[in-house]
Design a protein around this motif. Structure first.
Motif, mmCIF file in Angstrom:
data_model
loop_
_atom_site.group_PDB
_atom_site.id
_atom_site.type_symbol
_atom_site.label_atom_id
_atom_site.label_comp_id
_atom_site.label_asym_id
_atom_site.label_seq_id
_atom_site.Cartn_x
_atom_site.Cartn_y
_atom_site.Cartn_z
ATOM 1 N N VAL A 1 0.883 -1.084 0.163
ATOM 2 C CA VAL A 1 0.169 -0.071 0.171
ATOM 3 C C VAL A 1 0.799 1.181 -0.046
ATOM 4 C CG1 VAL A 1 -1.651 1.416 1.120
ATOM 5 C CG2 VAL A 1 -1.982 -1.215 1.074
ATOM 6 N N MET A 2 1.803 1.350 0.775
ATOM 7 C CA MET A 2 2.769 2.604 0.909
ATOM 8 C C MET A 2 3.545 2.837 -0.171
ATOM 9 S SD MET A 2 1.759 3.720 3.615
ATOM 10 C CE MET A 2 2.704 5.267 3.429
ATOM 11 N N ASP A 3 4.081 1.608 -1.016
ATOM 12 C CA ASP A 3 4.860 1.805 -2.150
ATOM 13 C C ASP A 3 3.969 2.292 -3.372
ATOM 14 O OD1 ASP A 3 7.301 0.699 -0.958
ATOM 15 O OD2 ASP A 3 6.866 -1.178 -1.607
ATOM 16 N N THR A 4 2.720 1.679 -3.271
ATOM 17 C CA THR A 4 1.873 2.093 -4.211
ATOM 18 C C THR A 4 1.356 3.943 -4.014
ATOM 19 O OG1 THR A 4 0.963 -0.023 -4.486
ATOM 20 C CG2 THR A 4 -0.262 1.829 -5.443
ATOM 21 N N LEU A 5 0.905 3.934 -2.999
ATOM 22 C CA LEU A 5 0.666 5.227 -2.637
ATOM 23 C C LEU A 5 1.509 6.412 -2.839
ATOM 24 C CD1 LEU A 5 -1.827 4.983 0.511
ATOM 25 C CD2 LEU A 5 -2.393 5.322 -2.140
ATOM 26 N N SER A 6 2.818 6.030 -2.717
ATOM 27 C CA SER A 6 4.083 6.836 -2.727
ATOM 28 C C SER A 6 4.279 7.513 -4.028
ATOM 29 C CB SER A 6 5.411 6.379 -2.078
ATOM 30 O OG SER A 6 5.182 5.943 -0.929
ATOM 31 N N GLN A 7 3.565 7.080 -4.981
ATOM 32 C CA GLN A 7 3.816 7.540 -6.380
ATOM 33 C C GLN A 7 2.650 8.730 -6.445
ATOM 34 O OE1 GLN A 7 2.883 4.308 -9.471
ATOM 35 N NE2 GLN A 7 3.829 2.526 -7.795
ATOM 36 N N PRO B 1 1.888 11.375 -4.030
ATOM 37 C CA PRO B 1 2.296 11.950 -2.771
ATOM 38 C C PRO B 1 1.574 12.619 -1.789
ATOM 39 C CG PRO B 1 4.141 13.059 -4.185
ATOM 40 C CD PRO B 1 2.994 12.298 -4.961
ATOM 41 N N ARG B 2 0.137 13.181 -2.332
ATOM 42 C CA ARG B 2 -0.997 13.704 -1.506
ATOM 43 C C ARG B 2 -1.574 12.404 -0.950
ATOM 44 N NH1 ARG B 2 -4.363 17.361 -2.890
ATOM 45 N NH2 ARG B 2 -5.955 16.449 -1.760
ATOM 46 N N GLU B 3 -1.910 11.375 -1.886
ATOM 47 C CA GLU B 3 -2.432 10.170 -1.287
ATOM 48 C C GLU B 3 -1.783 9.492 -0.221
ATOM 49 O OE1 GLU B 3 -5.643 9.906 -2.156
ATOM 50 O OE2 GLU B 3 -5.482 11.226 -3.684
ATOM 51 N N ALA B 4 -0.456 9.353 -0.242
ATOM 52 C CA ALA B 4 0.356 8.637 0.675
ATOM 53 C C ALA B 4 0.572 9.510 2.060
ATOM 54 C CB ALA B 4 1.993 8.615 0.482
ATOM 55 N N VAL B 5 0.463 10.932 2.036
ATOM 56 C CA VAL B 5 0.296 11.769 3.171
ATOM 57 C C VAL B 5 -0.864 11.664 3.829
ATOM 58 C CG1 VAL B 5 0.858 14.113 4.095
ATOM 59 C CG2 VAL B 5 2.262 13.039 2.402
ATOM 60 N N LEU B 6 -1.892 11.878 3.040
ATOM 61 C CA LEU B 6 -3.423 11.537 3.738
ATOM 62 C C LEU B 6 -3.550 10.312 4.232
ATOM 63 C CD1 LEU B 6 -5.762 13.551 0.976
ATOM 64 C CD2 LEU B 6 -5.079 14.333 3.193
ATOM 65 N N PHE B 7 -3.066 9.480 3.807
ATOM 66 C CA PHE B 7 -3.419 7.958 4.277
ATOM 67 C C PHE B 7 -2.798 7.899 5.523
ATOM 68 C CE2 PHE B 7 -1.616 3.382 4.674
ATOM 69 C CZ PHE B 7 -3.264 2.902 4.981
ATOM 70 N N THR B 8 -1.233 8.251 5.739
ATOM 71 C CA THR B 8 -0.538 8.180 6.785
ATOM 72 C C THR B 8 -1.067 8.836 7.883
ATOM 73 O OG1 THR B 8 1.455 7.679 5.382
ATOM 74 C CG2 THR B 8 1.772 8.182 7.507
ATOM 75 N N LEU B 9 -1.664 10.273 7.609
ATOM 76 C CA LEU B 9 -2.098 11.073 8.535
ATOM 77 C C LEU B 9 -3.491 10.771 8.987
ATOM 78 C CD1 LEU B 9 -1.631 13.842 10.084
ATOM 79 C CD2 LEU B 9 -2.824 15.031 7.963
ATOM 80 N N LEU C 1 7.390 11.680 5.232
ATOM 81 C CA LEU C 1 6.884 11.240 3.816
ATOM 82 C C LEU C 1 6.574 12.717 2.769
ATOM 83 C CD1 LEU C 1 4.023 8.574 4.151
ATOM 84 C CD2 LEU C 1 6.238 8.297 2.765
ATOM 85 N N ALA C 2 5.994 13.808 3.333
ATOM 86 C CA ALA C 2 5.480 15.090 2.752
ATOM 87 C C ALA C 2 6.983 15.732 2.360
ATOM 88 C CB ALA C 2 4.885 16.090 3.625
ATOM 89 N N GLN C 3 8.022 15.339 3.131
ATOM 90 C CA GLN C 3 9.351 16.086 2.954
ATOM 91 C C GLN C 3 10.214 15.261 1.753
ATOM 92 O OE1 GLN C 3 10.552 18.972 3.977
ATOM 93 N NE2 GLN C 3 9.127 19.281 5.874
ATOM 94 N N ARG C 4 10.126 14.084 1.802
ATOM 95 C CA ARG C 4 10.834 13.089 1.170
ATOM 96 C C ARG C 4 10.054 12.887 -0.452
ATOM 97 N NH1 ARG C 4 10.150 7.675 0.324
ATOM 98 N NH2 ARG C 4 8.803 7.591 2.383
#
Length: 391
Positions: free
Chosen positions: A266-272, A274-282, A294-297
């Protein structure tokens, strides 16, 4: 009633009146309750025909009365013939054409004879239809009548528990996913859960994509309720097809203790994205530190997500969020209007609180002074800064 505020106030009063009506039902004569409900519905329809109901408050009140009407008709034993006459007039010759009556709800009040009479009236109206226009979008004098007849055909198919008729009336030509969802909901309504699940699953592959995603949501919801052992695989399928913070959140909820087995994918896919990866994590993982990293990287460039993220990260490292606040203020002041000015002023006041007692305090005040100078010809902005207590 053409004024928006007046319409909303009247709508609120209508809801209060319906509350009173509903609370009086157990202790009031059934015939009187029906009479009041019937008259209230007629009045409500007259009101909405003339009102600015942009907020939908009056419309919701009308729907409450429409839901109440058949139940009060059952209790009052309204003569079926009288009810049939009213139902036909309301739908085909009413003051407005954007509410439906559900013959399924009225069936107990109508009885077998009443339903037969109602079908006969619909057939008479069907026989009176003009020929459909040969070309799409050509004027059709019977357009509304056709729509009402189609709606009744769908609901009567449900009333009859007629599987073939449900498919014919709901799935139509099976061209879009929404019609598969309609079919699935009809089957669920009559307790044909296996058929409902099958039709919802078919809709996932039809399109357009937003309707397919809705079909996927309904499919997974049916599985969660009726076949919970199958839900997780379905959620994974949906995520892989439409990876987003929301589909990931649904997968996370379904996976529960099994989540670690899906986390990396999930994280590898969402990292493509950024907004989705950050929102999911937050929002789902509730991990603002990881979301910040994640937002920085990932070089997050979505201001709305940054704004959401710093609400949490302000508490962890206030100094680190100050540059983000600054950039958001600068973005808000690009457009000259009072709403953006107020938002910028509030954010600047927040920055002063975050920087208070630190080496950044003077820097924030200097930033505010620079803004006052560079925007000295925006008097409304200066007023909003003053109201926010800015230096």
């Amino acid at each position: 009633m053409h004024r928006y505020r007046a319409a909303n106030q009247h709508g609120g009063q209508m809801h209060n009146a319906i509350d009173i009506l509903e609370s009086a039902i157990p202790s009031t004569d059934a015939t009187e309750v029906y009479t009041v409900t019937h008259k209230a519905l007629a009045s409500a329809i007259t009101v909405i025909a003339r009102a600015d109901d942009s907020a939908g408050i009056i419309g919701d009140a009308c729907r409450r009365l429409l839901a109440l009407h058949p139940t009060t008709a059952i209790a009052a034993a309204v003569p079926p013939g009288k009810l049939v006459d009213w139902m036909v007039k309301f739908q085909f010759d009413g003051k407005v054409d954007y509410f439906e009556l559900d013959p399924v709800a009225y069936a107990p009040a109508l009885g077998d004879a009443g339903i037969a009479a109602y079908r006969a009236r619909l057939d008479e109206l069907r026989a009176s239809l003009s020929a459909e226009p040969a070309e799409p979008f050509h004027p059709d004098p019977d357009l509304h009548k056709r729509w009402v007849l189609e709606w009744n055909d769908k609901r009567l198919a449900v009333l009859d528990h007629d599987i073939a008729a449900i498919i014919r009336t709901h799935a139509r030509d099976r061209r879009v996913a929404a019609w598969f969802v309609d079919t699935a909901k009809a089957f669920a309504e009559i307790g044909e859960i296996d058929l409902a699940i099958d039709w919802a699953a078919q809709g996932v592959d039809i399109g357009p994509w937003h309707q397919s995603l809705q079909a996927a949501g309904y499919w997974c919801g049916l599985l969660a309720e009726h076949r919970p052992a199958d839900e997780l695989d379905a959620r994974l399928t949906v995520f892989r097809r439409w990876p987003s913070s929301s589909t990931a959140a649904q997968l996370h909820r379904s996976a529960s203790a099994q989540w670690p087995g899906y986390a990396d994918e999930v994280m590898d896919t969402l990292s493509q994205t950024p907004r989705e990866a950050v929102l999911f994590t937050l929002l789902t993982l509730k991990d603002p530190r990881q979301a910040w990293d994640l937002a920085q990287r990932l070089s997050l460039d979505s201001d709305d997500v940054w704004a959401e993220l710093i609400k949490s990260y302000d508490k962890i490292d206030p100094a680190a969020t100050l540059p983000i606040h600054r950039r958001l203020v600068e973005q808000q002041l690009i457009e000259a209007d009072a709403r953006h000015y107020r938002a910028a002023a509030r954010r600047l006041a927040k920055m002063r609180k975050l920087a208070a007692g630190t080496d950044h305090s003077a820097e924030v005040d200097e930033f505010i002074a620079d803004l006052r100078e560079s925007h000295r010809r925006r008097p409304r902005l200066q007023q909003e800064f003053d109201r926010a207590g800015l230096p």
